[in-house]
Design a protein around this motif. Sequence first.
Motif, PDB file in Angstrom:
ATOM      1  N   THR A 157       9.384  22.671 -36.874  1.00  0.00           N
ATOM      2  CA  THR A 157       8.488  22.357 -35.769  1.00  0.00           C
ATOM      3  C   THR A 157       8.396  20.859 -35.535  1.00  0.00           C
ATOM      4  O   THR A 157       7.976  20.413 -34.482  1.00  0.00           O
ATOM      5  N   ARG A 158       8.798  20.095 -36.540  1.00  0.00           N
ATOM      6  CA  ARG A 158       8.724  18.641 -36.427  1.00  0.00           C
ATOM      7  C   ARG A 158       9.984  18.064 -35.787  1.00  0.00           C
ATOM      8  O   ARG A 158      10.022  16.916 -35.395  1.00  0.00           O
ATOM      9  N   MET A 159      11.028  18.860 -35.734  1.00  0.00           N
ATOM     10  CA  MET A 159      12.310  18.297 -35.310  1.00  0.00           C
ATOM     11  C   MET A 159      12.488  18.295 -33.796  1.00  0.00           C
ATOM     12  O   MET A 159      13.433  17.734 -33.285  1.00  0.00           O
ATOM     13  N   LEU A 160      11.605  18.973 -33.077  1.00  0.00           N
ATOM     14  CA  LEU A 160      11.752  19.039 -31.635  1.00  0.00           C
ATOM     15  C   LEU A 160      11.381  17.709 -30.996  1.00  0.00           C
ATOM     16  O   LEU A 160      10.411  17.073 -31.409  1.00  0.00           O
ATOM     17  N   PRO A 161      12.145  17.286 -29.982  1.00  0.00           N
ATOM     18  CA  PRO A 161      11.735  16.076 -29.262  1.00  0.00           C
ATOM     19  C   PRO A 161      10.380  16.321 -28.609  1.00  0.00           C
ATOM     20  O   PRO A 161      10.169  17.384 -28.021  1.00  0.00           O
ATOM     21  N   PRO A 162       9.448  15.372 -28.718  1.00  0.00           N
ATOM     22  CA  PRO A 162       8.101  15.575 -28.173  1.00  0.00           C
ATOM     23  C   PRO A 162       8.118  15.994 -26.699  1.00  0.00           C
ATOM     24  O   PRO A 162       7.333  16.852 -26.298  1.00  0.00           O
ATOM     25  N   VAL A 163       9.032  15.426 -25.917  1.00  0.00           N
ATOM     26  CA  VAL A 163       9.038  15.716 -24.487  1.00  0.00           C
ATOM     27  C   VAL A 163       9.314  17.205 -24.236  1.00  0.00           C
ATOM     28  O   VAL A 163       8.785  17.805 -23.315  1.00  0.00           O
ATOM     29  N   VAL A 164      10.172  17.791 -25.089  1.00  0.00           N
ATOM     30  CA  VAL A 164      10.514  19.208 -24.920  1.00  0.00           C
ATOM     31  C   VAL A 164       9.271  20.082 -25.060  1.00  0.00           C
ATOM     32  O   VAL A 164       9.019  20.977 -24.265  1.00  0.00           O
ATOM     33  N   VAL A 165       8.463  19.804 -26.092  1.00  0.00           N
ATOM     34  CA  VAL A 165       7.250  20.594 -26.313  1.00  0.00           C
ATOM     35  C   VAL A 165       6.188  20.239 -25.269  1.00  0.00           C
ATOM     36  O   VAL A 165       5.372  21.070 -24.888  1.00  0.00           O
ATOM     37  N   ALA A 166       6.224  19.000 -24.817  1.00  0.00           N
ATOM     38  CA  ALA A 166       5.156  18.516 -23.929  1.00  0.00           C
ATOM     39  C   ALA A 166       5.120  19.252 -22.589  1.00  0.00           C
ATOM     40  O   ALA A 166       4.048  19.440 -22.037  1.00  0.00           O
ATOM     41  N   ILE A 167       6.281  19.684 -22.095  1.00  0.00           N
ATOM     42  CA  ILE A 167       6.301  20.330 -20.776  1.00  0.00           C
ATOM     43  C   ILE A 167       5.479  21.626 -20.790  1.00  0.00           C
ATOM     44  O   ILE A 167       4.520  21.752 -20.034  1.00  0.00           O
ATOM     45  N   PRO A 168       5.807  22.597 -21.680  1.00  0.00           N
ATOM     46  CA  PRO A 168       4.965  23.799 -21.687  1.00  0.00           C
ATOM     47  C   PRO A 168       3.532  23.531 -22.132  1.00  0.00           C
ATOM     48  O   PRO A 168       2.602  24.169 -21.628  1.00  0.00           O
ATOM     49  N   TYR A 254       2.978   8.155 -28.662  1.00  0.00           N
ATOM     50  CA  TYR A 254       2.979   7.681 -27.280  1.00  0.00           C
ATOM     51  C   TYR A 254       3.262   8.778 -26.261  1.00  0.00           C
ATOM     52  O   TYR A 254       2.510   8.936 -25.300  1.00  0.00           O
ATOM     53  N   ALA A 255       4.328   9.559 -26.458  1.00  0.00           N
ATOM     54  CA  ALA A 255       4.790  10.482 -25.416  1.00  0.00           C
ATOM     55  C   ALA A 255       3.728  11.512 -25.035  1.00  0.00           C
ATOM     56  O   ALA A 255       3.418  11.686 -23.848  1.00  0.00           O
TER      57      ALA A 255
END
Lengths: 319, 296
Positions: A157-168, A254-255
Amino acid sequence: MAAVQTTSERALNRIAIVGVLIATIIFLAPIYWIVSTSFKPRNLATTIPPTVLFEPEISPFVKLVLRRSQMREQPTPEEYAAAPWWERLVFDGGEKVVRDGQGNVQLSGYPSRFVNSLIVAIVSTVLAVGMGTITAYGFSRFKVKGEQDWLFFILSTRMLPPVVVAIPMFLMYRAVGLNDTHLGLIILYTAFNLSFSVWLMKGFIDEIPKEYEEAALVDGYTRMEAFFKVVLPEAATGIAATAVFCFITAWNEYAFALIMTRRTAQTAPPFIPSQVGSGLPDWTVIASGTFLFLLPVAIFTFLLRNHLLRGMSFGAIRK
Amino acid sequence: MTTLDPRSRAARRGLSDLSIRNLFIIPTIVFLIVFNIFPLLYSLGYSFTDFRASSNAPANFVGLDNYRTLLNDPFIWSNFAITAKYVIVSVAGQVIVGFGVALLLNRDIPFKGLITTLLLLPMMLSMAVVGLFWKLLYDPSFGIINYALGLGRFEWLSDPDMALYAVALTDIWMWSPFVMLLSLAGLSAVPKHLYEAAAIDRAGPLYTFFRITLPLVAPILMIAIIFRTMEAFKTFDLAYILTSQPTTEVISIRLYKMAFQEWQTGLSCALAYIVLIMVIAITNIYVKYLNKVKER
């Protein structure tokens, strides 16, 4: 033979000392520059050649926390004399302090962003370390079916780029009204840090001998009592190190903050860069905001230097 | 009734081991599923639609159109190419600088602990804030970098060809300490007697380095490389704050713009999935090496 070798060894050592010295200077120069700029009068911040020696001022910090506007007309000598010292510092910079109808001083956006950062980072750290510690204990002491798979899932769960999770997350938060709230950011940062906390704490708890708890159980403790009274105190340094890591991550994030917050819950990392804007930025104020923001992390780094070294190489180095 | 087994006695007075285990583990797993896996499934659904979060229009199912559009878009491929270039330059730089400094620090250096701690400072800072103040350092007319290097009015960030290297340079400054730290741990684990044996055999420093030091530190160095590769692949803050050149638009920035500036929610969900698959591929390499090192 031996003498020859010590001479060459000594020469190599001398080269190493010089090299390390140069590297340290290069690595610390940017940090020194930001700290020194935060104490400069505005006109010395962007001189060529750069100003190294100057009389330190606190006016950048005063300007950082107060709301100011450009002066239309100069204050009269009486007004100037009657103003408190910090207001005079702002006058000297060609600006005046903004007051509301009752004559109260208005604060800039910085103090509230700083407080937001503190709230979000501290609460999410407590949650992540608390949950991480008990979960790590669960994995360390009990049989769990598919333990390696679960641990890998937690780490993944830590390896995902923040932006990817941020959209949903943005869409979900918008649906339930969590956008731009402290709670929303706290949940995100807790989720983000939890995986790290579990892995780090598992390493620390694995090293506490099981016999300690078994002895406590023989003495009539329950499992829970043994965990709280025997294991937790033993794991204290590990908990401290994990907490610092989680705090630093949440403090610096930041993201997510950029995407999920606008005003109410905005933290400092998206706020400070947004102050540069167009035109001529006042770098002394930006530097003072940056310096204050770096301070907690720098202090933590120094206080926990010995644990950091161990924590940072988690998983990679097993004694 | 008395029993001598401490565990069953404790179990009867308090919670059983099984319920403690469930109580300790399940909330975390549920929390992570709700806040990591569920959002991803949610966006998987959106990736097959033309949904735009900025309008109230309902989402239309478009099948694999989004994926087809993205995979045929040369701009997306150039974003990946930029990301790859950035990863290679910054990770290579960090390994060279970090391992180099670690080699120097591994000798008899006064104030070694203090210096190591000071060198850790850059990686403790916020990438966004670091990006901001490096903007000041890089400034063509009054930045100290140009002054210190005597470069005149060299354009670090506004020159499209230079900007990506400038971002990578900042990243190298920030993360070389991480490589240094892991290398130091690896170097200190090399048994001293190997060096003594090499000295008796009159082996030169180069021979000692390539035959003893490097092979023994390589596994840990590999871990540092994989860690940094994954982080560099995710880069957003540093590049986004430092410059807004098309040549520095790494994939995370493209994704951010697509989702939150152009509001192409459906399309950006599909791109997020493409990125996700790449991350999983990199992660698998990572786990493979991690296991290899642990078996050592």
